[in-house]
Motif scaffolding. Structure first.
Motif, short mmCIF file in Angstrom:
data_model
loop_
_atom_site.label_atom_id
_atom_site.label_comp_id
_atom_site.label_asym_id
_atom_site.label_seq_id
_atom_site.Cartn_x
_atom_site.Cartn_y
_atom_site.Cartn_z
N HIS A 170 0.83 -1.20 0.00
CA HIS A 170 0.00 0.00 0.00
C HIS A 170 0.87 1.25 0.00
CE1 HIS A 170 -2.34 3.09 2.48
NE2 HIS A 170 -2.87 3.12 1.29
N ARG A 171 1.85 1.29 0.89
CA ARG A 171 2.81 2.38 0.94
C ARG A 171 4.19 1.80 1.22
NH1 ARG A 171 -0.50 4.99 -1.01
NH2 ARG A 171 -1.12 7.15 -0.70
N PRO A 172 5.22 2.19 0.45
CA PRO A 172 6.57 1.67 0.69
C PRO A 172 7.09 2.10 2.06
CG PRO A 172 6.63 3.48 -0.88
CD PRO A 172 5.18 3.15 -0.66
N LEU A 173 7.94 1.29 2.63
CA LEU A 173 8.51 1.55 3.95
C LEU A 173 9.90 2.16 3.79
CD1 LEU A 173 7.59 -1.85 5.69
CD2 LEU A 173 6.16 0.22 5.40
N LYS A 174 10.23 3.08 4.70
CA LYS A 174 11.51 3.79 4.61
C LYS A 174 12.24 3.77 5.95
CE LYS A 174 10.48 5.51 0.46
NZ LYS A 174 11.24 5.17 -0.77
N THR A 175 13.54 3.90 5.89
CA THR A 175 14.34 4.23 7.07
C THR A 175 14.83 5.66 6.89
OG1 THR A 175 16.30 3.70 8.41
CG2 THR A 175 16.42 3.16 6.06
N HIS A 176 14.56 6.49 7.88
CA HIS A 176 14.94 7.91 7.84
C HIS A 176 16.02 8.16 8.89
CE1 HIS A 176 10.73 7.61 6.53
NE2 HIS A 176 10.92 8.72 5.83
N VAL A 232 19.49 -0.14 7.18
CA VAL A 232 19.47 0.83 8.28
C VAL A 232 20.89 1.25 8.62
CG1 VAL A 232 18.98 1.14 10.74
CG2 VAL A 232 17.26 0.10 9.24
N VAL A 233 21.79 0.29 8.73
CA VAL A 233 23.19 0.61 9.07
C VAL A 233 23.85 1.40 7.95
CG1 VAL A 233 25.47 -0.36 9.52
CG2 VAL A 233 23.46 -1.34 10.64
N ARG A 234 23.72 0.92 6.72
CA ARG A 234 24.37 1.60 5.59
C ARG A 234 23.87 3.03 5.45
NH1 ARG A 234 23.27 -1.86 2.08
NH2 ARG A 234 21.39 -0.92 1.21
N ASN A 235 22.58 3.23 5.54
CA ASN A 235 22.02 4.58 5.40
C ASN A 235 22.53 5.51 6.50
OD1 ASN A 235 20.05 6.48 4.17
ND2 ASN A 235 19.04 6.30 6.16
N ALA A 236 22.59 5.00 7.74
CA ALA A 236 23.06 5.82 8.86
C ALA A 236 24.54 6.14 8.71
CB ALA A 236 22.81 5.10 10.18
N VAL A 237 25.34 5.15 8.32
CA VAL A 237 26.78 5.37 8.18
C VAL A 237 27.07 6.36 7.06
CG1 VAL A 237 28.95 4.24 7.55
CG2 VAL A 237 27.39 3.13 9.17
N GLN A 238 26.41 6.21 5.94
CA GLN A 238 26.62 7.14 4.83
C GLN A 238 26.20 8.56 5.22
OE1 GLN A 238 24.40 5.38 1.61
NE2 GLN A 238 26.05 3.96 1.05
N THR A 239 25.10 8.66 5.95
CA THR A 239 24.63 9.98 6.38
C THR A 239 25.62 10.62 7.33
OG1 THR A 239 22.33 9.21 6.17
CG2 THR A 239 22.70 11.21 7.47
N ALA A 240 26.14 9.84 8.26
CA ALA A 240 27.06 10.37 9.27
C ALA A 240 28.43 10.71 8.71
CB ALA A 240 27.21 9.37 10.41
N ASN A 241 28.90 9.90 7.77
CA ASN A 241 30.28 10.04 7.30
C ASN A 241 30.46 10.97 6.11
OD1 ASN A 241 31.04 8.33 9.34
ND2 ASN A 241 31.34 6.55 8.05
#
Length: 451
Positions: free
Chosen positions: A59-65, A144-153
């Motif tokens: 119905h709606r795609p799920l995201k990690t923000h 979740v880990v990859r997105n957070a690491v890329q955002t932080a680094n």
């Protein structure tokens, strides 16, 4: 030439000094990252014991923000996932991985679940190798880990920001047990603005179970928060993060449905309420301060022993509860006795809470599902502060009934039965609310004082 050098040097010093003054040396900066975590296969959905069958569509795609916030001395990573829940163990593992790869302290990393009951289960037999949800959980962890690491680094992507906040009301939520029971209709909004006063990201905080889609629904969905986020993101031209508040006893008003148009309507109502919020700039401050603690929530007995567990199981399995109750109690008995034998049971329920002050905006984080009254109390005790109450963070471990609920008959499931399903070794004491309230006040005071 000597005279020329003597002239030029002061000019260079002057230029370098005042060039550095164009932004505060300790200015708040942020970067955001969003990634898809929608399952690619049919999965077991979370949240309703009565639900049967695997998911049949999206119905709606799920995201990690993810948003990482920093000044020159402190860094904080805040993640909001379109999930019902993750275990405390999984949350801890993800936080450790992110901390190792970014250098952000473990206790400065917060992993929130919006608590939609139309997301895949992240634990249990279906998440084990060979189970229907195994591939999804593997993807969830990695993303979740990859997105957070890329955002932080990605240091070059960080943008200085100021903050505007505001408060409105939305009445799509009601007390789930009592028609006129406690229910907080406040919705909080915060914009992080760049130097052109354009929003980089907006944060929403509202307390209501995302369960407009009931147990008969088999679609993957963010439920109503995703509708709200999608609508406002399109209108404002920036990303919007949603954080569920203290919604342990709060549902959408009226009967839950399988009809996604009902979910659409609830999400649009919340979006309309947010549109009407007038925001004001928080007094400029570059504070970034974190306080966290483990609260020892008391059980109804002072010591958990095999005898206590067996006596309790023998007593409650005789209750005239729903069909699987007796089997559920026996599974709880076996699991709890095994944990006692391995010395894995404490004589209290460990409960992690934290608070973060971001330039005057205070975020309070709590594990589990606190009842609505806790956020009302915390905000009443901190007038003049914009305070987000963010539950379902860093793992799920219990409902937290309020003082009010402990004195009422309407909340027997949360008080007397829920521990069977979350694996807690015993029901919580009626003294628990006082302990939790004192801890809430302490961590907020730690970050909010002398701001």
């Amino acid at each position: 030439m000597k005279h020329l050098i003597l002239y030029i040097l002061p000019v260079i010093v002057y230029v370098l000094t005042f060039a550095g003054c164009s932004s505060s040396p300790d200015q708040l900066r942020c970067n955001i990252g969003i990634a898809d975590i929608t399952p690619e296969e049919s999965v077991v959905l979370a949240g309703f014991a009565a639900r049967k069958g695997l998911s049949t569509g999206i119905h709606r795609p799920l995201k990690t923000h993810c948003i990482v916030i920093e000044n020159d001395s402190v860094r904080v990573c805040i993640i909001s996932n379109d999930m019902m829940e993750i275990s405390i163990n999984m949350a801890g593992e993800l936080r450790e991985e992110i901390a190792t790869q970014t250098g952000i302290p473990y206790d400065h990393i917060f992993i929130h679940s919006t608590h939609t009951h139309s997301a895949p289960r992240a634990g249990g037999s279906s998440a084990e190798k060979g189970g229907t949800n195994y591939a999804f959980v593997k993807k969830l962890r990695e993303t979740v880990v990859r997105n957070a690491v890329q955002t932080a680094n990605n240091k070059k992507a960080f943008i200085p920001f100021t903050i505007e906040t505001g408060k409105g009301e939305c009445e799509i939520n009601c007390n789930r047990r009592e028609k006129d029971g406690p229910c907080d209709h406040d919705v909080y909004l915060s914009h992080f603005l760049d130097k052109e006063k354009k929003p980089i990201v907006s944060l929403l905080n509202f307390a209501c179970h995302p369960v407009s889609l009931n147990h008969r629904s088999l679609v993957v969905s963010t439920d109503f928060p995703g509708i709200t986020v999608e609508e406002l993101s399109k209108e404002w031209g920036n990303d919007v993060f949603y954080f569920s508040g203290a919604a342990g006893n709060v549902d959408p008003c009226g009967a839950l449905r399988t009809d996604t148009s009902y979910t659409q309507a609830r999400g649009m109502e919340l979006a309309d309420a947010v549109r009407n919020i007038r925001t004001e700039k928080i007094k400029k401050s570059n504070i970034l301060r974190v306080s966290s603690m483990e609260v020892k929530l008391p059980f109804r007995v002072s010591k958990i022993t095999p005898e206590i567990v067996n006596d309790h199981a023998d007593e409650i399995k005789q209750w005239n509860a729903f069909g699987t109750w007796k089997n559920d109690v026996e599974r709880w008995r076996s699991a709890t006795l095994e944990k006692i034998a391995k010395d894995e049971v404490k004589n209290w329920l460990p409960f992690e809470i934290a608070s973060v002050n971001i330039g005057g905006l205070v975020l309070f984080f709590s594990q589990g599902e606190p009842f609505n009254e806790y956020q009302t109390l915390l905000r009443e005790n901190n007038p003049g502060i914009t305070l987000f109450f963010i539950a379902y963070t860093n793992g799920q471990n219990s409902y937290l009934p309020s003082k009010y609920a402990f004195g009422r008959d309407a909340y027997e499931y949360e008080k007397e039965q829920m521990h069977i399903y979350i694996g807690a070794p015993y029901p919580l004491s009626a003294e628990m609310p006082v302990v939790y309230e004192m801890a809430m006040k302490q961590v907020v005071n730690d970050v909010a004082s002398n701001q």
